[in-house]
Write a protein that holds these residues in place. Structure first.
Motif, mmCIF file in Angstrom:
data_model
loop_
_atom_site.group_PDB
_atom_site.id
_atom_site.type_symbol
_atom_site.label_atom_id
_atom_site.label_comp_id
_atom_site.label_asym_id
_atom_site.label_seq_id
_atom_site.Cartn_x
_atom_site.Cartn_y
_atom_site.Cartn_z
ATOM 1 N N ASP A 77 0.824 -1.219 0.000
ATOM 2 C CA ASP A 77 0.000 0.000 0.000
ATOM 3 C C ASP A 77 0.854 1.263 0.000
ATOM 4 N N THR A 81 -1.315 2.164 -5.134
ATOM 5 C CA THR A 81 -2.691 2.119 -4.642
ATOM 6 C C THR A 81 -3.399 0.845 -5.078
ATOM 7 N N TRP A 91 -3.080 -4.275 -6.861
ATOM 8 C CA TRP A 91 -2.704 -2.868 -6.798
ATOM 9 C C TRP A 91 -2.401 -2.419 -8.216
#
Length: 186
Positions: A77, A81, A91
Motif C-alpha cells: 500500500d 494504490t 494494486w
C-alpha cells in the motif's frame, strides 16, 4: 498486460532451496500446458478450474512459509494504490503516468499466498516502483522469476539481465522490428 510491462514473479528462496538443495538458474515453465489450460479455462464455466500439471507456477512455494499477509499488504500500500475495480489483493497505478501493478493471489481461506507477482512499466526510468518492490523482496529473502522460469536475486543489475531480450525490452528498443518479428513467427 501492456507490451511495455515486464512481469516478475516473487518466490520464497527458502522453499526453492528445500526442494532443490540449492537455487537453480531456472525453473521449468510448461508454456504449452498453460496454453491448453487457458483455452480450457475460457471454454469452461468453472472458475475453480486448476491446472493438472506441475511447473514453477503451479507448485505452491508459499504454503509452508510463514508470512504476515496483513503487514505485506501494508508495505505494498505504501508503494502503489489498490485497484478500484477488483478485490483487495490487486494494486494498480490507475491514474499515474506509468502502468505498474502488483497481484497477491491468496488461497481460498486466505492462509497463504498462491501467487505473488508484479509488472513493471519499463518506460518508467525513475525506478521508484521497481526499487520499492525489490526492497520488499530483499527484506524477506525472496527471489525473482521471469515468465520463462529464469531466477535472479532481487537487485536491479540481476533483474536487468532477465529484462534484456524480453518482449517488453525488444518492443521498447525497436517497436516496428518487434512487430515484424511477431508477424514472421506466424
Amino acid at each position: 498486460m501492456a507490451i511495455n510491462q515486464f512481469i516478475t514473479y516473487i518466490l520464497p528462496k527458502k522453499a526453492i532451496q528445500l526442494k532443490f538443495g540449492e537455487i537453480p538458474n531456472q525453473l521449468e515453465i510448461k508454456h504449452s500446458e498453460w496454453e491448453k489450460f487457458w483455452e480450457k479455462y475460457t471454454e469452461s464455466d468453472n472458475e475453480d478450474l486448476e491446472p493438472e500439471f506441475e511447473d514453477a507456477r503451479t507448485i505452491n512455494w508459499w504454503k509452508e512459509i510463514e508470512i504476515n499477509i496483513t503487514e505485506l499488504e501494508k508495505q505494498i500500500d505504501k508503494i502503489i494504490t489498490r485497484a478500484s475495480w477488483t478485490d483487495d489483493t490487486i494494486w494498480k497505478s490507475e491514474k499515474a503516468e506509468f502502468d505498474h501493478d502488483v497481484s497477491l493471489g491468496l488461497n481460498k481461506t486466505n492462509e497463504f499466498i498462491d501467487e505473488f507477482m508484479f509488472r513493471t512499466d519499463l518506460t518508467d526510468t525513475t525506478l521508484n516502483f521497481l526499487n520499492s518492490m525489490l526492497d520488499i523482496c530483499k527484506e524477506n529473502d525472496w527471489i525473482l522469476m521471469d515468465r520463462n522460469g529464469n531466477l535472479c536475486k532481487p537487485n536491479i543489475s540481476d533483474l536487468a539481465q532477465l529484462i534484456k531480450g524480453s518482449d517488453a525490452d525488444r518492443f521498447l528498443r525497436n517497436p516496428s522490428n518487434f512487430f515484424d518479428e511477431l508477424s514472421n513467427e506466424k
